[in-house]
Design an enzyme around this catalytic site. Sequence first.
Site, PDB file in Angstrom:
ATOM      1  N   LEU A  55       0.862  -1.181   0.000  1.00  0.00           N
ATOM      2  CA  LEU A  55       0.000   0.000   0.000  1.00  0.00           C
ATOM      3  C   LEU A  55       0.898   1.231   0.000  1.00  0.00           C
ATOM      4  CD1 LEU A  55      -2.673  -0.912   2.723  1.00  0.00           C
ATOM      5  CD2 LEU A  55      -2.900  -1.103   0.231  1.00  0.00           C
ATOM      6  N   ASP A  56       0.415   2.332  -0.609  1.00  0.00           N
ATOM      7  CA  ASP A  56       1.153   3.596  -0.542  1.00  0.00           C
ATOM      8  C   ASP A  56       1.405   3.967   0.907  1.00  0.00           C
ATOM      9  OD1 ASP A  56       1.039   3.818  -3.265  1.00  0.00           O
ATOM     10  OD2 ASP A  56      -0.575   5.303  -3.287  1.00  0.00           O
ATOM     11  N   GLN A  57       2.464   4.701   1.134  1.00  0.00           N
ATOM     12  CA  GLN A  57       2.782   5.164   2.490  1.00  0.00           C
ATOM     13  C   GLN A  57       1.587   5.838   3.147  1.00  0.00           C
ATOM     14  OE1 GLN A  57       6.433   7.558   3.119  1.00  0.00           O
ATOM     15  NE2 GLN A  57       5.103   9.090   4.056  1.00  0.00           N
TER      16      GLN A  57
END
Length: 554
Positions: free
Chosen positions: A401-403
């Site tokens: 997942l994106d940060q």
Amino acid sequence: MKKFIPLDQEIQTLQLPEKFNFPFYYQPSAISLLAAQKLKAYLSNQQDWKHNFGFDKDDERLAIGKMFGVLVVKSQDGKLGFIAAFSGKLADSNHHTYFVPPVFDMLANDGFFKKEEAVLNDLNRRIESLEKDNEFINKKENLLKFREAAAKKIADGRSKVKAAQKLRKAIRSQKVKELDEVQYEVFMEGQREESLKMQYFQRKLEQELTLQIEALEAEVYPFEQKLSSLKSERKERSQILQDRLFDEYQFLNAKAELKSLKQIFLKELNLPIPAAAGECAAPKLLHYAYANQLTPIAMAEFWWGRSPKSEVRKHGEFYPACRSKCEPILGHMLQGIVVDENPMLSNPAEGKEFRVLYEDEVLMLIDKPAEFLSVPGKNVVDSVQKRISDIHPDAVLVHRLDQSTSGIILVAKTKKAHRQLQAQFIKRTVEKKYIALLDGELDQESGVINLPLRVDLDNRPRQVVCYEYGKPAETRYEVVEKTGGKTRVEFYPITGRTHQLRVHAAHDAGLGLPIVGDDLYGKKADRLCLHAALLAFTHPNSGERMVFEVPPAF
């Protein structure tokens, strides 16, 4: 000083920033917002020049928005004000009363660039004229057609020689049984003579065709030699002009040090010099400030006008400086002033913990908080992967997942489980649901977004829509609720591209509404309101269908 616009009366109650803002990730300070408001008011009402920003719906095809910047400065006598700049050129000019000039004006009528550009344009016209010359075109076509016909004749002739050889071999096999030794020798002499005769005429045919081709090539050669000479001259002059431009673009810093594009990119960083480097608003503003003894206080850049078709740019919204062109230049230009720390060097996961939702001998699922790296980054090692591998050395994330995105991540604890789970993602048998809060009320209730994506080479990690080089990206969505000027949606990503949901939400060809808190494609807020809420997959050992769901915190 014409370019200096005073702010004295309006900032009496404002506290000035203690440090200059980090230009690649920032929120505009109050004083920067005040300066930007003044510039926006000027852009909305000015009659000094005309540029098609895309506000006129009848002429959208030629519309092009533009990045503008303001730099709040203090003069030598202590007065506060700001200077303004635009990226590239505006209304086909580098010079306008309200804005600072370029670092180097390559459009000056008496400058070397315009003079050499005229020479290059003349070379282009001569090259184009020669390439369209009817005599040249006809001679090339005749040569091409003759080459094709000659190749066919040669191939046909060689086929006949081989066929005759094959036939003679068959006859020899039969004659050796029918003839005595003397008769067979006489027969073989005739066979050899026939073979030599066919080979002779084939060689003669090929020699005659080669001579004819050479004669036609000789007719084409003067044209091609002239064309090659013109193109070589154009290439050489273009390279010399480019090198001179790289030397002429020289940037000051607060220490009064000058460095050229060539010094910054090629000599110090060993990087290629990007096109239009030095033409962005930020370098223009800082160079003008240093050259005129103005002390930089704070800077902000915003987009004005219609968004490019490939990018997500919202009219009037603030954006960081571009990285590929500006980061090396500003790295030099900001030396000598105190700048905010680079937030990308700090650990966003410090003081945060992820929650384990499920764990067995081969896999685990965790609920990742927002602003927490999935895997180690360029500057920060702390991440979900790092913390899990400290406990389970063989464990590896099956997906990321994106940060800034919170939610469910699947982790494999063995190599075998990883292969089996990854195969499910590849075959798209894994079900995923994301919940997002959009900044605005969406008209449609459901649908599918198809926008191919690739990385923005000038501004990583941003993604752009690209139908030529982009990878397919498809998202299904359903509206859950509309309230308070916001829309809660469920996203069902069919593919899994970087920033797919964020771009599909924000892009005008997608939903046209950025996700709340999206600091790349919308406005920064307390957090990105995007959450991986559901994950369903088949257990690699038991074959059981497993479904996990975690509601978002927003």
